[in-house]
Design an enzyme around this catalytic site. Sequence first.
Site, PDB file in Angstrom:
ATOM      1  N   GLY A  14       0.847  -1.204   0.000  1.00 11.36           N
ATOM      2  CA  GLY A  14       0.000   0.000   0.000  1.00 11.36           C
ATOM      3  C   GLY A  14       0.874   1.242   0.000  1.00 11.36           C
ATOM      4  O   GLY A  14       1.922   1.260   0.638  1.00 11.36           O
ATOM      5  N   ILE A 154       1.216   2.758   6.373  1.00 15.72           N
ATOM      6  CA  ILE A 154       0.495   3.679   7.270  1.00 15.72           C
ATOM      7  C   ILE A 154       0.081   2.991   8.569  1.00 15.72           C
ATOM      8  O   ILE A 154      -0.238   3.632   9.546  1.00 15.72           O
ATOM      9  CB  ILE A 154      -0.753   4.306   6.601  1.00 15.72           C
ATOM     10  CG1 ILE A 154      -1.754   3.228   6.202  1.00 15.72           C
ATOM     11  CG2 ILE A 154      -0.379   5.177   5.422  1.00 15.72           C
ATOM     12  CD1 ILE A 154      -3.143   3.799   5.980  1.00 15.72           C
ATOM     13  N   ASP A 155       0.095   1.656   8.570  1.00 14.50           N
ATOM     14  CA  ASP A 155      -0.435   0.915   9.723  1.00 14.50           C
ATOM     15  C   ASP A 155       0.508   0.835  10.929  1.00 14.50           C
ATOM     16  O   ASP A 155       0.092   0.465  12.000  1.00 14.50           O
ATOM     17  CB  ASP A 155      -0.722  -0.547   9.328  1.00 14.50           C
ATOM     18  CG  ASP A 155      -1.837  -0.637   8.319  1.00 14.50           C
ATOM     19  OD1 ASP A 155      -2.635   0.305   8.272  1.00 14.50           O
ATOM     20  OD2 ASP A 155      -1.896  -1.638   7.594  1.00 14.50           O
ATOM     21  N   ARG A 294      -4.829   7.559   3.749  1.00 10.90           N
ATOM     22  CA  ARG A 294      -3.588   7.368   2.994  1.00 10.90           C
ATOM     23  C   ARG A 294      -3.130   8.643   2.301  1.00 10.90           C
ATOM     24  O   ARG A 294      -1.995   8.746   1.876  1.00 10.90           O
ATOM     25  CB  ARG A 294      -3.829   6.346   1.880  1.00 10.90           C
ATOM     26  CG  ARG A 294      -3.828   4.935   2.348  1.00 10.90           C
ATOM     27  CD  ARG A 294      -3.616   4.010   1.168  1.00 10.90           C
ATOM     28  NE  ARG A 294      -3.835   2.636   1.568  1.00 10.90           N
ATOM     29  CZ  ARG A 294      -2.945   1.902   2.200  1.00 10.90           C
ATOM     30  NH1 ARG A 294      -1.775   2.408   2.493  1.00 10.90           N
ATOM     31  NH2 ARG A 294      -3.224   0.668   2.541  1.00 10.90           N
ATOM     32  N   ARG A 570      12.450  31.831  -8.597  1.00 10.03           N
ATOM     33  CA  ARG A 570      12.424  32.690  -7.414  1.00 10.03           C
ATOM     34  C   ARG A 570      13.035  31.957  -6.213  1.00 10.03           C
ATOM     35  O   ARG A 570      12.792  30.774  -6.027  1.00 10.03           O
ATOM     36  CB  ARG A 570      10.999  33.094  -7.112  1.00 10.03           C
ATOM     37  CG  ARG A 570      10.889  34.125  -6.045  1.00 10.03           C
ATOM     38  CD  ARG A 570       9.484  34.625  -5.882  1.00 10.03           C
ATOM     39  NE  ARG A 570       9.062  35.514  -6.945  1.00 10.03           N
ATOM     40  CZ  ARG A 570       7.802  35.919  -7.111  1.00 10.03           C
ATOM     41  NH1 ARG A 570       6.865  35.500  -6.299  1.00 10.03           N
ATOM     42  NH2 ARG A 570       7.490  36.742  -8.082  1.00 10.03           N
ATOM     43  N   GLN A 577      11.970  31.022  13.663  1.00  8.51           N
ATOM     44  CA  GLN A 577      12.256  31.272  15.081  1.00  8.51           C
ATOM     45  C   GLN A 577      13.244  30.198  15.564  1.00  8.51           C
ATOM     46  O   GLN A 577      13.850  29.526  14.768  1.00  8.51           O
ATOM     47  CB  GLN A 577      10.955  31.233  15.867  1.00  8.51           C
ATOM     48  CG  GLN A 577      10.023  32.363  15.462  1.00  8.51           C
ATOM     49  CD  GLN A 577       8.761  32.424  16.309  1.00  8.51           C
ATOM     50  OE1 GLN A 577       8.338  31.429  16.870  1.00  8.51           O
ATOM     51  NE2 GLN A 577       8.154  33.597  16.383  1.00  8.51           N
TER      52      GLN A 577
HETATM   53  P1  ATP Z   1       0.699  -2.699   3.487  1.00  7.80           P
HETATM   54  O1  ATP Z   1       1.197  -2.730   4.902  1.00  7.80           O
HETATM   55  O2  ATP Z   1       0.409  -1.332   3.037  1.00  7.80           O
HETATM   56  O3  ATP Z   1      -0.398  -3.666   3.215  1.00  7.80           O
HETATM   57  P2  ATP Z   1       2.490  -4.638   2.396  1.00  7.80           P
HETATM   58  O4  ATP Z   1       3.878  -4.521   1.921  1.00  7.80           O
HETATM   59  O5  ATP Z   1       2.245  -5.452   3.603  1.00  7.80           O
HETATM   60  O6  ATP Z   1       1.947  -3.156   2.573  1.00  7.80           O
HETATM   61  P3  ATP Z   1       1.302  -6.626   0.671  1.00  7.80           P
HETATM   62  O7  ATP Z   1       0.246  -6.490  -0.356  1.00  7.80           O
HETATM   63  O8  ATP Z   1       1.106  -7.582   1.773  1.00  7.80           O
HETATM   64  O9  ATP Z   1       1.565  -5.149   1.198  1.00  7.80           O
HETATM   65  O10 ATP Z   1       2.664  -7.019  -0.071  1.00  7.80           O
HETATM   66  C1  ATP Z   1       3.125  -6.298  -1.193  1.00  7.80           C
HETATM   67  C2  ATP Z   1       3.715  -7.233  -2.184  1.00  7.80           C
HETATM   68  O11 ATP Z   1       4.815  -7.943  -1.600  1.00  7.80           O
HETATM   69  C3  ATP Z   1       2.768  -8.337  -2.647  1.00  7.80           C
HETATM   70  O12 ATP Z   1       1.916  -7.899  -3.679  1.00  7.80           O
HETATM   71  C4  ATP Z   1       3.737  -9.391  -3.134  1.00  7.80           C
HETATM   72  O13 ATP Z   1       4.198  -9.078  -4.405  1.00  7.80           O
HETATM   73  C5  ATP Z   1       4.890  -9.261  -2.141  1.00  7.80           C
HETATM   74  N1  ATP Z   1       4.728 -10.242  -1.056  1.00  7.80           N
HETATM   75  C6  ATP Z   1       3.986 -10.128   0.041  1.00  7.80           C
HETATM   76  N2  ATP Z   1       4.046 -11.240   0.802  1.00  7.80           N
HETATM   77  C7  ATP Z   1       4.858 -12.097   0.147  1.00  7.80           C
HETATM   78  C8  ATP Z   1       5.322 -13.424   0.391  1.00  7.80           C
HETATM   79  N3  ATP Z   1       4.953 -14.091   1.478  1.00  7.80           N
HETATM   80  N4  ATP Z   1       6.135 -13.988  -0.523  1.00  7.80           N
HETATM   81  C9  ATP Z   1       6.521 -13.301  -1.598  1.00  7.80           C
HETATM   82  N5  ATP Z   1       6.106 -12.064  -1.898  1.00  7.80           N
HETATM   83  C10 ATP Z   1       5.294 -11.462  -1.053  1.00  7.80           C
END
Ligand code: ATP
Length: 768
Positions: A14, A154-155, A294, A570, A577
């Site tokens: 995300g 963001i979490d 977000r 510009r 401060q």
């Molecule tokens: P957010 O906290 O915002 O959800 P995130 O990084 O946890 O972010 P995910 O959608 O869980 O978001 O993961 C992003 C991408 O990382 C996935 O679309 C995938 O491509 C890769 N990914 C996540 N988990 C795995 C895994 N277990 N093995 C391989 N690739 C992964």
Amino acid sequence: MAPKKRIAVMTSGGDSPGMNCVVRAVVRMAIHMGCDAFAVYEGYEGLVRGGDYIKKMEWDDVRGWLSEGGTLIGTARCIAFYERPGRLTAAKNMVLNGIDALVICGGDGSLTGADKFRTEWPSLLDELIAKGQLSNDQIASYQHLNLVGLVGSIDNDVSGTDATIGCYSALSRICEMVDYIEATASSHSRAFIIEVMGRHCGWLALLAGVATGADFVFIPERPQDHDWRREMTIVVRRHRKLGKRKTIVIVAEGARDKNGAKILPEEIRDLLADKGESGLGLDTRITTLGHVQRGGTAVAYDRMLATLQGVEAVKAILEATSDTETCFIAIKENMIVRKQLTKAVQSSKELAAAVQAKDFEKAMSLRDTEFADQYNSYLTTTNISAGDCKLPERSQMKIGFINVGAPAGGMNAAMRAAVAFCINRGHEPIAIHNGFAGFARHHDDKPLGAVRPFDWLEVDNWASKGGSEIGTNRELPSESGLELIANLIEQYEFDALLIIGGFEAFHSVSQLRKARDEFPSLCIPICLLPATISNNVPGTEYSLGSDTCLNELVNYCDKIKQSASASRRRVFVIETQGGRSGYIATLSGLNVGATATYIPEEGISLEMLNSDVKHLQEVFKHDRGQSRFGRVILVNEKASNVYDAKLIAGIIREEAHERFESRESIPGHVQQGGIPSPTDRCRAVRLAIKCIQHLEDFGRNAHNQVKKDPRSTTVIGIQGSEVVFTPMKELEEQETDWSNRRPKMAHWLGMREVAGILSGRPIYPKPE
Ligand code: ATP
């Protein structure tokens, strides 16, 4: 000469505010270190697709990115990368594009993917050879995958770091919305249930509860011990009985009860609205905040975090050997640290499993200390008059609260939390209005101040209020009369004092400490909670209000830079401060990408001005309109007795020979901020409670014990990775530059180098 390293940066999962700051920092730091920089577009999807998704980045490609929300290099959820064939193609694309190292900014999923990719790397290369897709020569220099993780989410859901890049921006959006909702809730005496993001992690909900003083909070990792319906109704009913006109309940989208059943906002509404015996009969509405959380540009904290961590990631890459553990960059209180990636991924998994298995103790223990602290803060400041944490009568104290110096964001939030905590512990919190001046003169015909018990109902509204509700004053105890102050302390039978303020407050505590021999009534525990936008109090790297001020300055600079987008040529010279401390000028400079910052610690010399003017001439000579915004220079108001913002702008204008122009701008008191930032509010709550707990260590009537104990006059502060109490005596004697009213050591000086590198400022001869 060693071949140039080729470092790529990617944003994944995300989007979160601050990701663009990461990309800017990694690209520019890499170029600065003599490397080639690349961006992988669309997260892992780009790595799997290769081709145009992997682009070489130049210095100017990331200009203006600090103030852009979301991620400009795109992000995607990539299904292919979950499977080995997808990762195999990704590995091949890395080698074909000659990428030596990868910086991945994303949430726990992205880091899990990164960890898998790293573990599999040697076998992926073997498979590519075996399938004839790559030759031994091609993979020769890619035996080890040099990878660094940055936590962008963001979490705030990754174990091992206090904050993730973007979480404070999301929290700010939430608090802004809750503040708006509170006004209407109060007007109509309504209840609002606000659903916020957080499927597995309740950080946003919890901290929003702390920052806004919500009545009840539901988070996934710590459900209520008993029946949540009963617990919530008791609290809300009690608050209503105390006279509250509004009820705010914050619920994380992943909130569950102790049996693992999801808690829906509708269920909460029905209960609050129920006119029957078990309900409260309140006019209740639900607001789901959704994707606004977000949105928008990153707040100052996230910009700083992203920038410093991006720089640290490049350093980690360049220092890595084949034996180095793969790391991710974390923050612990105020310190950027490297931590093992595998461990973080493991703990995040364990945490999710613990929540799933309803082992909530374990889930809380796997969250960081700050989370547990805030959870306890929340409970003790919200559950007013619950009576279950009252101290025995002999330990209950009468505590005077006083603000000294200029107002700073978070002062009221600190007061509110400390008062609530005191009430819950059975102490008697007393407001001393308008500083020591008010204390000394409150008996006059025209009283300047007042000394009176706090009214809980009034204080309850203070979580988000700017300024100082009990009033503040710069007068020192010596100016009010030390003897008079000592007599008043005796007359009111204070057992302890909590002082909140900046350098004057620090000076005041020092005076009271030194006068103890002469006036024994001053032998009470006194604790200082630093609050000043200048962030110049010895004993701490952070003062309440400094974050609010940085946000104001960052917004101001963003707007003013944008105002030049029509003419584009510009330079704005903005006066900040900060007294004789260059903290806010430096940090704002880092957060907005200022061309230069001038601070009292360095002064301003002709050489400096000359060097910066020449730099500007060069920049505008080569700028063919690609930079959309104006440029900013920040000058602390006391950086020089001669060169002020007006004069510097004049010099630049003169030397620009009409190729560009320059204006000065003075934001003035705007810098103190209106509504305090959630960072300041949350820290205010946490630190204020720690202060009262510290005072409690001494107990009632502790004169004899106090005299011997250096910790009885103390400053609470964040130093590196710790929250600490430092005895006043030590600070006065060893760490204070009294003539300049600042600490001897400025912890942030190292950030000037980073700011200079990333804005491309030339190094000028340092003054002697
Ligand atoms: P957010 O906290 O915002 O959800 P995130 O990084 O946890 O972010 P995910 O959608 O869980 O978001 O993961 C992003 C991408 O990382 C996935 O679309 C995938 O491509 C890769 N990914 C996540 N988990 C795995 C895994 N277990 N093995 C391989 N690739 C992964």
